[in-house]
Scaffold this active site. Structure first.
Site, PDB file in Angstrom:
ATOM      1  N   ASP A  99       1.047  -1.050  -0.186  1.00  0.00           N
ATOM      2  CA  ASP A  99       0.358   0.155  -0.072  1.00  0.00           C
ATOM      3  C   ASP A  99       0.845   1.002   0.162  1.00  0.00           C
ATOM      4  O   ASP A  99       2.141   1.454   0.419  1.00  0.00           O
ATOM      5  CB  ASP A  99      -1.570  -0.007   1.231  1.00  0.00           C
ATOM      6  CG  ASP A  99      -2.038   0.765   0.942  1.00  0.00           C
ATOM      7  OD1 ASP A  99      -2.493   1.122  -0.130  1.00  0.00           O
ATOM      8  OD2 ASP A  99      -2.991   1.390   1.733  1.00  0.00           O
ATOM      9  N   ASN A 156     -10.962  -2.831  -5.597  1.00  0.00           N
ATOM     10  CA  ASN A 156     -10.175  -1.412  -6.564  1.00  0.00           C
ATOM     11  C   ASN A 156     -11.129  -0.974  -7.555  1.00  0.00           C
ATOM     12  O   ASN A 156     -10.256  -0.060  -8.831  1.00  0.00           O
ATOM     13  CB  ASN A 156      -8.804  -2.247  -6.835  1.00  0.00           C
ATOM     14  CG  ASN A 156      -7.570  -1.529  -5.160  1.00  0.00           C
ATOM     15  OD1 ASN A 156      -6.642  -3.031  -5.165  1.00  0.00           O
ATOM     16  ND2 ASN A 156      -8.063  -0.706  -4.558  1.00  0.00           N
TER      17      ASN A 156
HETATM   18  C1  IPE Z   1      -5.367  -2.556  -0.346  1.00  0.00           C
HETATM   19  O1  IPE Z   1      -4.948  -1.093  -0.159  1.00  0.00           O
HETATM   20  C2  IPE Z   1      -5.014  -3.614  -1.593  1.00  0.00           C
HETATM   21  C3  IPE Z   1      -3.838  -3.779  -2.307  1.00  0.00           C
HETATM   22  C4  IPE Z   1      -2.787  -2.861  -1.542  1.00  0.00           C
HETATM   23  C5  IPE Z   1      -3.357  -4.199  -3.602  1.00  0.00           C
HETATM   24  P1  IPE Z   1      -6.040  -0.185  -0.518  1.00  0.00           P
HETATM   25  O2  IPE Z   1      -5.350   0.710  -1.202  1.00  0.00           O
HETATM   26  O3  IPE Z   1      -6.771  -0.799  -1.717  1.00  0.00           O
HETATM   27  O4  IPE Z   1      -6.735  -0.547   0.608  1.00  0.00           O
HETATM   28  P2  IPE Z   1      -7.595   0.161   1.808  1.00  0.00           P
HETATM   29  O5  IPE Z   1      -8.718   0.790   0.409  1.00  0.00           O
HETATM   30  O6  IPE Z   1      -6.608   1.701   1.705  1.00  0.00           O
HETATM   31  O7  IPE Z   1      -8.115  -0.474   2.050  1.00  0.00           O
HETATM   32  C1  IPE Z   2      -1.138   0.318  -3.605  1.00  0.00           C
HETATM   33  O1  IPE Z   2      -1.287   1.777  -3.483  1.00  0.00           O
HETATM   34  C2  IPE Z   2      -1.683  -0.028  -5.089  1.00  0.00           C
HETATM   35  C3  IPE Z   2      -3.216  -0.801  -5.232  1.00  0.00           C
HETATM   36  C4  IPE Z   2      -3.694  -0.722  -4.485  1.00  0.00           C
HETATM   37  C5  IPE Z   2      -3.405  -1.165  -6.453  1.00  0.00           C
HETATM   38  P1  IPE Z   2      -2.742   2.786  -4.090  1.00  0.00           P
HETATM   39  O2  IPE Z   2      -2.464   2.863  -4.952  1.00  0.00           O
HETATM   40  O3  IPE Z   2      -3.687   2.310  -2.579  1.00  0.00           O
HETATM   41  O4  IPE Z   2      -1.585   3.889  -3.232  1.00  0.00           O
HETATM   42  P2  IPE Z   2      -2.444   4.658  -1.341  1.00  0.00           P
HETATM   43  O5  IPE Z   2      -2.603   4.275  -0.855  1.00  0.00           O
HETATM   44  O6  IPE Z   2      -3.541   5.685  -2.791  1.00  0.00           O
HETATM   45  O7  IPE Z   2      -1.214   6.010  -1.099  1.00  0.00           O
HETATM   46 MG    MG Z   3      -3.741   2.377  -0.790  1.00  0.00          MG
END
Ligand code: IPE
Ligand code: IPE
Ligand code: MG
Length: 249
Positions: A29, A77
């Protein structure tokens, strides 16, 4: 290889080999925030996130960890803007195509966990090809959770088991943990010993709900693209201080 490069490939001397996790899972994340802090578009964070994942796979392999599972895309996502979702889908496809040769060379066995049928057909093809080509490799088990949701995984296992009962192939009393696990996307892969989440969020976000019943959790504030060998070393040091009791005393 230089002496320094060789040294980086061996397990740091303060880590105990016999106390290493066999299976590490990561919630990667913070790609978006990493980019925002640099005034870059979010997609740059995702690109750098791929580099961090490649480096972690290599480190796990070097240090003797048998299995790595990475959360790449959750069932939730899809709710992101279409441009970001499209970018991620093509990034997965391009990276997979580029990396297959190296994974073969390094004996990596790649598997994808999730509802793969909902992915773009061209990505599904690339995934099938990679899983088939690497299935007999005997190096690290690398599982990429793509369109993965823990609740959906449990529901799909329930549906498959219910169907077997309906068809008279299974008695309700025969449904135990072993039967259930055989119907999960992660069938055949041991539960993770250590789950790492980057970027500070103290939540599971629908990842491996069944499998992490007794997994040790490590959360770091570092954004995923900055999660390097030193960060991983810290996570393993923390893991090695834990007392895993599994309900015993
Ligand atoms: C979790 O991260 C999913 C992945 C790393 C693929 P998210 O960014 O989607 O999670 P939330 O929305 O902060 O819970
Ligand atoms: C994790 O990074 C990658 C995926 C969920 C695909 P994020 O895209 O969630 O990054 P933040 O949480 O918005 O910083
Ligand atoms: Mg995230």
């Amino acid at each position: 290889m230089t002496a320094q490069q060789t040294e980086l490939r061996v397990l740091p001397s303060d880590l105990k080999r016999e106390l290493l996790p066999r299976h590490v899972a990561v919630i990667m994340d913070g790609n978006g925030r990493w980019a925002r802090h640099r005034g870059l578009p979010r997609i740059m964070g995702h690109k750098r996130g791929v580099d961090a994942l490649k480096a972690l796979l290599r480190t796990c392999d070097d240090w003797g960890i048998e299995s790595l599972t990475a959360y790449a895309f959750s069932t939730e996502n899809w709710k992101r803007p279409a441009e970001e979702v499209d970018f991620l889908m093509s990034l997965f496809q391009v990276v997979l195509r580029q990396e297959l040769r190296d994974m073969m060379k390094e004996n990596v066995r790649i598997k994808f966990a999730g509802n793969l049928k909902a992915l773009p057909p061209s990505l599904q093809e690339e995934i099938q090809k990679a899983m088939e080509e690497t299935q007999n490799n005997r190096g690290i088990q690398f599982t990429v959770a793509t369109n993965y949701g823990g609740r959906e995984e449990i529901l799909s296992a329930c549906r498959a088991i219910a169907q077997q009962v309906k068809d008279g192939l299974l008695e309700p009393d025969e449904i135990d943990e072993e039967v259930f696990e055989r119907h999960l996307y992660t069938a055949g892969i041991e539960d993770p010993d250590l789950l790492i989440r980057t970027s500070g969020e103290m939540r599971i976000s629908n990842f491996l709900l069944w499998q992490i019943a007794y997994t040790e959790i490590y959360v770091t504030d570092v954004f995923w693209p900055d999660f390097d060998r030193n960060q991983f070393h810290q996570a393993l040091s923390s893991y090695q201080q834990r007392s895993r009791r599994f309900g015993k005393i």
